[in-house]
Design a protein around this motif. Structure first.
Motif, short mmCIF file in Angstrom:
data_model
loop_
_atom_site.label_atom_id
_atom_site.label_comp_id
_atom_site.label_asym_id
_atom_site.label_seq_id
_atom_site.Cartn_x
_atom_site.Cartn_y
_atom_site.Cartn_z
N MET A 1 7.77 11.55 -7.82
CA MET A 1 8.12 12.39 -8.96
C MET A 1 8.79 11.56 -10.05
SD MET A 1 9.96 15.95 -8.78
CE MET A 1 10.14 16.99 -10.20
N ASP A 39 13.68 12.03 -4.80
CA ASP A 39 14.05 13.02 -5.81
C ASP A 39 15.49 13.47 -5.58
OD1 ASP A 39 11.44 12.96 -6.75
OD2 ASP A 39 10.81 14.53 -5.37
N PRO A 40 16.19 13.83 -6.67
CA PRO A 40 17.53 14.36 -6.50
C PRO A 40 17.50 15.75 -5.90
CG PRO A 40 16.85 14.58 -8.77
CD PRO A 40 15.77 13.82 -8.07
N SER A 41 18.64 16.19 -5.36
CA SER A 41 18.79 17.58 -4.96
C SER A 41 18.73 18.44 -6.23
CB SER A 41 20.13 17.78 -4.27
OG SER A 41 21.19 17.57 -5.18
N LEU A 42 18.52 19.74 -6.06
CA LEU A 42 18.44 20.62 -7.22
C LEU A 42 19.74 20.62 -8.03
CD1 LEU A 42 17.02 22.62 -9.00
CD2 LEU A 42 17.56 24.41 -7.34
N ALA A 45 19.89 17.47 -10.03
CA ALA A 45 18.89 17.48 -11.09
C ALA A 45 19.37 18.29 -12.29
CB ALA A 45 17.57 18.06 -10.56
N ILE A 46 19.97 19.44 -12.02
CA ILE A 46 20.49 20.28 -13.10
C ILE A 46 21.65 19.58 -13.80
CG2 ILE A 46 21.63 22.47 -13.63
CD1 ILE A 46 20.02 23.76 -11.41
N VAL A 56 15.64 20.43 -16.94
CA VAL A 56 15.08 19.86 -15.72
C VAL A 56 13.59 19.57 -15.92
CG1 VAL A 56 14.49 20.37 -13.33
CG2 VAL A 56 16.77 20.92 -14.18
N GLU A 57 12.89 20.49 -16.54
CA GLU A 57 11.45 20.31 -16.74
C GLU A 57 11.13 19.13 -17.66
OE1 GLU A 57 12.89 23.21 -16.57
OE2 GLU A 57 11.72 24.49 -15.25
N LEU A 62 6.50 16.86 -12.31
CA LEU A 62 5.73 16.97 -11.08
C LEU A 62 4.53 16.04 -11.15
CD1 LEU A 62 5.65 20.80 -10.28
CD2 LEU A 62 6.88 19.02 -9.09
N PRO B 40 16.51 25.01 -2.74
CA PRO B 40 15.20 24.37 -2.59
C PRO B 40 15.25 22.92 -3.03
CG PRO B 40 15.26 25.69 -4.59
CD PRO B 40 16.55 25.94 -3.88
N LEU B 42 13.87 19.82 -5.35
CA LEU B 42 13.55 19.85 -6.78
C LEU B 42 12.10 20.21 -7.06
CD1 LEU B 42 14.30 19.49 -9.71
CD2 LEU B 42 14.03 17.02 -9.43
N PRO B 43 11.13 19.62 -6.38
CA PRO B 43 9.74 20.01 -6.62
C PRO B 43 9.50 21.49 -6.37
CG PRO B 43 9.82 18.04 -5.24
CD PRO B 43 11.23 18.46 -5.46
N ALA B 45 11.73 23.89 -6.55
CA ALA B 45 12.42 24.63 -7.60
C ALA B 45 11.57 24.70 -8.87
CB ALA B 45 13.77 23.98 -7.91
N ILE B 46 10.96 23.57 -9.22
CA ILE B 46 10.11 23.54 -10.42
C ILE B 46 8.87 24.41 -10.21
CG2 ILE B 46 8.67 22.04 -11.85
CD1 ILE B 46 10.69 19.81 -11.43
N SER B 47 8.29 24.34 -9.01
CA SER B 47 7.12 25.17 -8.72
C SER B 47 7.47 26.66 -8.82
CB SER B 47 6.59 24.86 -7.32
OG SER B 47 6.10 23.54 -7.26
N ALA B 49 9.92 28.06 -10.61
CA ALA B 49 10.15 28.41 -12.01
C ALA B 49 8.82 28.60 -12.73
CB ALA B 49 10.98 27.34 -12.70
N ARG B 50 7.92 27.68 -12.49
CA ARG B 50 6.59 27.76 -13.10
C ARG B 50 5.86 29.02 -12.69
NH1 ARG B 50 3.22 22.23 -12.88
NH2 ARG B 50 4.41 21.09 -14.44
N THR B 54 9.21 30.95 -15.85
CA THR B 54 10.54 30.73 -16.41
C THR B 54 10.93 29.27 -16.22
OG1 THR B 54 12.85 31.48 -16.34
CG2 THR B 54 11.67 31.40 -14.26
N THR B 55 12.20 28.95 -16.40
CA THR B 55 12.66 27.57 -16.27
C THR B 55 13.59 27.44 -15.06
OG1 THR B 55 14.62 27.90 -17.64
CG2 THR B 55 12.58 27.28 -18.76
N VAL B 56 13.77 26.23 -14.61
CA VAL B 56 14.68 25.97 -13.49
C VAL B 56 16.08 26.45 -13.84
CG1 VAL B 56 15.79 24.14 -12.17
CG2 VAL B 56 13.34 24.05 -12.57
N GLU B 57 16.52 26.18 -15.06
CA GLU B 57 17.87 26.57 -15.47
C GLU B 57 18.05 28.09 -15.50
OE1 GLU B 57 16.27 24.06 -16.73
OE2 GLU B 57 17.65 22.37 -16.88
N PHE B 60 17.83 29.24 -11.49
CA PHE B 60 18.91 28.79 -10.60
C PHE B 60 20.18 28.57 -11.40
CE2 PHE B 60 14.88 27.46 -8.81
CZ PHE B 60 14.96 27.91 -7.52
#
Lengths: 70, 70
Positions: A1, A39-42, A45-46, A56-57, A62, B40, B42-43, B45-47, B49-50, B54-57, B60
């Motif tokens: 990633m 990858d970082p933890s969630l 990452a935030i 984050v996006e 991905l 979750p 990070l991958p 979490a992004i999946s 949100a998608r 919406t967004t990760v922020e 979460f």
DNA sequence: CGACTATGACAAGCACCCTTGACATATGTC
DNA sequence: GACATATGTCAAGGGTGCTTGTCATAGTCG
């Protein structure tokens, strides 16, 4: 990633250790994230996205993402 | 770390198992995330949100975040 | 009641995130 | 040469993300 940590950190003139300290993680963690070793933890990452004033996006991509190539 | 997975899933009329299948994870994982048992990766979490558009922020919320309280 | 779906929860196991500690290279200053 | 900073990498250990398998409860349908 993939991620843009190294670029954003360099733009701010920070060392890996200084960034780690600002985020509450070790310099090895920053180094590993920049090197893509994992990858970082969630939460981390935030925190990173916030610290750099982005999302984050925007900061993490991905693998299926393709990137800004097309 | 709080999240809005349960609400968004319910709005779409999906079962935990169906959401898990759509995301490539087990139903127990979805159940655990909704119950806040762990965060979750990070991958994932992004999946998520998608998937919910919406967004990760948005999906979460960090504990220090306070939320929409003031 | 019997069968199916949806949810909640626990256990064991593997892989990964992150830590501390250590060693190595490269650069810059005196 | 001696010292300090910055980076890269490895090892061992602890916490956690996610898996499969299983058991329990509640609701719906026949």
């Amino acid at each position: 990633m993939q991620n843009d940590i190294r670029r954003l950190r360099a733009e701010r003139g920070l060392s890996q250790a200084a960034l780690g300290e600002a985020l509450g993680v070790s310099r090895q963690t920053v180094n590993s994230l920049e090197g893509g070793r994992y990858d970082p933890s969630l939460p981390l990452a935030i925190s990173l996205a916030r610290y750099f004033g982005t999302t984050v996006e925007e900061l993490f991509h991905l693998p299926e993402d393709g990137g800004a190539r097309g």
